[in-house]
Design an enzyme around this catalytic site. Sequence first.
Site, PDB file in Angstrom:
ATOM      1  CD  GLU A 123      -2.818   0.919   2.558  1.00  0.00           C
ATOM      2  OE1 GLU A 123      -3.142  -0.239   2.904  1.00  0.00           O
ATOM      3  OE2 GLU A 123      -3.249   1.933   3.112  1.00  0.00           O
ATOM      4  CD  GLU A 127      -3.721   7.320   5.558  1.00  0.00           C
ATOM      5  OE1 GLU A 127      -4.655   6.523   5.721  1.00  0.00           O
ATOM      6  OE2 GLU A 127      -2.687   7.299   6.231  1.00  0.00           O
TER       7      GLU A 127
END
Length: 273
Positions: A123, A127
Amino acid sequence: MRRPTTLPLWAISVFVGQIAAQTFTSCNPLHKTCPSDPALGTSWNQTFGASSSLDSAYWTVDAGPANTFSSDGAAFTISQHGDSPTIQTPYYIFWGRVEVIMKAAAGQGIISSIVLLSDDLDEIDWEIMGGNTSFVETNYYGKGNTNESNAIYYPCDGPQNSFHNYTTVWTSEQIEWHLDGNIVRTLPYGEAVFQGATSYPQTPAYLKIGSWAGGDPTEPPGTIAWAGGPTNFDDGPFIMTVQSITVTDGTQNATTYSYGDHSGSWQSINIAQ
Ligand SMILES: *[C@@H]1O[C@H](CO)[C@@H](O)[C@H](O)[C@H]1NC(C)=O
Ligand SMILES: *[C@@H]1O[C@H](CO)[C@@H](O)[C@H](O)[C@H]1NC(C)=O
Ligand SMILES: *[C@@H]1O[C@H](CO)[C@@H](O)[C@H](O)[C@H]1NC(C)=O
Ligand SMILES: *[C@@H]1O[C@H](CO)[C@@H](O)[C@H](O)[C@H]1NC(C)=O
């Protein structure tokens, strides 16, 4: 922070069929032999405007509500507990470049995210916390490890107030996170280590873009603290706006990617052209 994989409550009642399908097809190649992944194999971009829609060849709605479009771009709206508007590509890239021009959602505990995610849980993340007007977070995970120390924050002036350029450049040698045209972070392959093994993201990944309430009172306390505190849904709606997305598959002309073994190494990936 790894985003919860459970779907919001409203989706369970509306999309029971879809959930069954996802459970049926979900397959971790570290443990099983899985179907091959469709490849993008090329470059693709979309700039969103008032008359835009999501082209189903490029986007599936992972968890609604569905997007609305305006001259500003595609809006991802959280109005209440359980909302988690997210789109994801049905195709995968194996190395490549993703550029997203986005205005993050405001609101304490609200997370706007741009994620590259692979079947074995490699991943690469951006964010943006709705309650933090001066920093944005970059993060990565390898094969589903949970080392939160990989998160690094970088200064950004009001990501909720204006559009910023979040670009990820991913090769077999390094990952670069570019913020507004400047490289803020470089992760060389050899620096990604977890418990003595490589944790460098290195398997075909799909792109997932959306927002969710990490500050939802039903989230674990650690998630709420990381997200910047509890979300008060009365302060909403919380809207993340995406102006444009450009994706380039680092493996041009690929049609599918498949795992040749259970190692999760990039050398094990078979490319069909
Ligand atoms: C976006 O896609 C169009 C159509 O394929 C292409 O002409 C254009 O050059 C692309 N723009 C960018 C910035 O990649
Ligand atoms: C924003 O994030 C930075 C980096 O983690 C942190 O030092 C700062 O306290 C945060 N600000 C708010 C308002 O949460
Ligand atoms: C966004 O940043 C990338 C990486 O620095 C750059 O190549 C690209 O031109 C930028 N896009 C826009 C629209 O400015
Ligand atoms: C977790 O990541 C940090 C920073 O990248 C690293 O120093 C640490 O060794 C990692 N933990 C493990 C168990 O590998």
